[in-house]
Design a protein around this motif. Structure first.
Motif, short mmCIF file in Angstrom:
data_model
loop_
_atom_site.label_atom_id
_atom_site.label_comp_id
_atom_site.label_asym_id
_atom_site.label_seq_id
_atom_site.Cartn_x
_atom_site.Cartn_y
_atom_site.Cartn_z
N UNK A 223 -55.17 -44.06 87.57
CA UNK A 223 -55.00 -45.20 86.66
C UNK A 223 -56.27 -45.43 85.86
N UNK A 224 -56.09 -46.06 84.69
CA UNK A 224 -57.24 -46.32 83.82
C UNK A 224 -56.90 -47.50 82.92
N UNK A 225 -57.86 -48.40 82.75
CA UNK A 225 -57.69 -49.55 81.86
C UNK A 225 -58.87 -49.56 80.89
N UNK A 226 -58.55 -49.50 79.61
CA UNK A 226 -59.64 -49.44 78.63
C UNK A 226 -59.30 -50.29 77.41
N UNK A 227 -60.31 -50.51 76.60
CA UNK A 227 -60.14 -51.26 75.36
C UNK A 227 -59.97 -50.29 74.20
N UNK A 228 -58.96 -50.53 73.37
CA UNK A 228 -58.74 -49.67 72.21
C UNK A 228 -59.87 -49.86 71.20
N UNK A 229 -60.07 -48.85 70.40
CA UNK A 229 -61.12 -48.95 69.38
C UNK A 229 -60.61 -48.33 68.08
N UNK A 230 -61.24 -48.68 66.99
CA UNK A 230 -60.88 -48.11 65.69
C UNK A 230 -62.15 -47.63 64.99
N UNK A 231 -61.98 -46.65 64.13
CA UNK A 231 -63.13 -46.09 63.42
C UNK A 231 -63.35 -46.89 62.14
N UNK A 232 -64.58 -47.37 61.98
CA UNK A 232 -64.94 -48.19 60.81
C UNK A 232 -66.23 -47.64 60.19
N UNK A 233 -66.49 -48.10 58.98
CA UNK A 233 -67.71 -47.71 58.29
C UNK A 233 -68.92 -48.31 59.00
N UNK A 234 -69.90 -47.48 59.26
CA UNK A 234 -71.12 -47.97 59.93
C UNK A 234 -71.87 -48.94 59.02
N UNK A 235 -72.51 -49.90 59.64
CA UNK A 235 -73.28 -50.89 58.88
C UNK A 235 -74.69 -50.36 58.61
N UNK A 236 -75.26 -50.70 57.43
CA UNK A 236 -76.63 -50.26 57.12
C UNK A 236 -77.60 -50.74 58.23
N UNK A 237 -78.59 -49.98 58.55
CA UNK A 237 -79.07 -48.79 57.80
C UNK A 237 -78.40 -47.49 58.23
N UNK A 238 -77.30 -47.57 59.00
CA UNK A 238 -76.65 -46.36 59.49
C UNK A 238 -75.62 -45.87 58.47
N UNK A 239 -75.30 -44.57 58.54
CA UNK A 239 -74.34 -43.95 57.63
C UNK A 239 -73.14 -43.41 58.41
N UNK A 240 -72.08 -43.06 57.70
CA UNK A 240 -70.91 -42.48 58.35
C UNK A 240 -70.02 -43.55 58.95
N UNK A 241 -69.38 -43.21 60.05
CA UNK A 241 -68.46 -44.14 60.70
C UNK A 241 -68.85 -44.33 62.16
#
Length: 357
Positions: free
Chosen positions: A193-211
């Motif tokens: 069994x496993x219980x986890x939180x779903x996640x979504x890919x979003x644009x990284x906030x500055x000063x980081x790049x990518x997602x």
């Protein structure tokens, strides 16, 4: 369960005397199941509005019963037990889910606050406290829940798992470990069994790049079995309302896995028996070949012995004929006869020189 056996004509009379919705309350079969049964046995059913017209004494049309039918004429219906909502024409999962839901003592409500926490709930809290948000921290000395969440959602996850565990124990099962995985243990079968939180890919906030991945707050509960993985996630309904269905699925998967394990065990037994049978046949064949080769060798050895004896006799006769049978030749003849007796498989006379290894 008590059953009743009907002919096609009796079922026809039944569906034209009582609305199907009421028949579904009398028998352990759904409305759709009754309709499919009537279609299977070529039994017409009242059209929409029939019962309302009949109630108000308006003219109705009753479809005539067709006596001609090429299939089996006997129909078996199960009488519904009082208080039961189980329909036998439904899937095993639906039947098992209703069985759990109809259990008045089953803990199916996830509370706002945990009361009398399960020991695993306590151990999970202790684990989090010791880990201090270190995602690489491990402790295999005690079982804790397989929860992967942001801190803000941990309490909800803990309330869900606490109720889930209590329901598992109520059903006669337990939570255990198989290797490093937390599992439900049912009759010797482990379901991870496993219980986890779903996640979504979003644009990284500055000063980081990518997602980057951002948690959504949606819960995902997953079971992992031998051939079938299944998960439930928050949607129109929260997973807290799906406890009965989740546990029903786990129980059914455990039963399937146990059957597969037993089938595998029996297959291996048959395989080992077949392997042993083939090995015994090979052993017997090898022994037979060895005995045959020994026979051939002894035959060849005996044949050589005969040739040697013939040669010795010819030498002796020649010496006699030529009057040259000297003491030295007689000694050779005696020596040669001894060697023939040593080679002869019927005599096997010992020879202190040739027998020396």
């Amino acid at each position: 369960m008590e059953t009743i056996e009907l002919t096609r004509k009796q079922l026809y009379d039944l569906v034209w005397s009582t609305p199907i919705i009421k028949l579904a309350l009398q028998y352990a079969i759904s409305i759709d199941g009754l309709k499919k049964l009537c279609k299977q046995f070529d039994i017409p059913i009242p059209v929409g509005g029939y019962w309302m017209k009949l109630k108000h004494n308006k003219p109705v049309k009753k479809t005539k019963f067709n006596d001609i039918f090429g299939g089996v004429g006997k129909i078996v219906l199960t009488i519904r037990e009082e208080g039961s909502t189980v329909n036998l024409d439904q899937t095993p999962l639906t039947i098992r889910t209703k069985e759990i839901e109809n259990d008045p003592d089953a803990p199916l409500i996830v509370p706002d606050v945990i009361i009398k926490p399960d020991i695993l709930t306590i151990q999970t809290r202790d684990f989090w406290k010791a880990a201090k948000n270190n995602i690489f921290y491990t402790d295999d000395t005690k079982i804790h829940y397989p929860i992967r969440f942001e801190i803000s959602n941990r309490e909800r996850a803990l309330r869900f798992m606490d109720t889930f565990t209590k329901l598992i124990r109520h059903r006669g099962h337990t939570i255990s470990k198989e290797y490093h995985n937390t599992c439900v243990l049912i009759d010797g079968v482990f379901i991870e069994i496993d219980l986890r939180e779903a996640s979504k890919r979003v644009q990284a906030k500055p000063p980081y790049y990518g997602t980057t991945l951002e948690p959504t707050g949606e819960f995902i509960f997953k079971i992992e079995s031998y051939l079938d993985d299944k998960e439930w996630r928050d949607g129109k309904v929260k997973i807290e309302t799906l406890l009965a269905k989740i546990v029903a699925k786990i129980e059914i998967e455990a039963e399937k896995k146990k059957i597969r394990k037993e089938e595998s065990r029996l297959w291996h037994i048959k395989y080992e028996e077949e392997l042993k049978r083939k090995e015994e046949i090979k052993k017997r064949r090898d022994e037979e070949v060895e005995k045959f080769n020994r026979l051939v060798k002894l035959s060849e050895q005996y044949d050589k012995t005969r040739l040697i004896r013939q040669y010795i006799e010819a030498r002796k006769q020649n010496a006699i004929d030529t009057n040259t049978l000297t003491t030295e030749k007689q000694e050779w003849i005696n020596w040669a006869n001894d060697k023939a007796d040593w080679l002869d498989p019927l005599i096997n006379k010992p020879d202190e020189i040739l027998d020396t290894k």
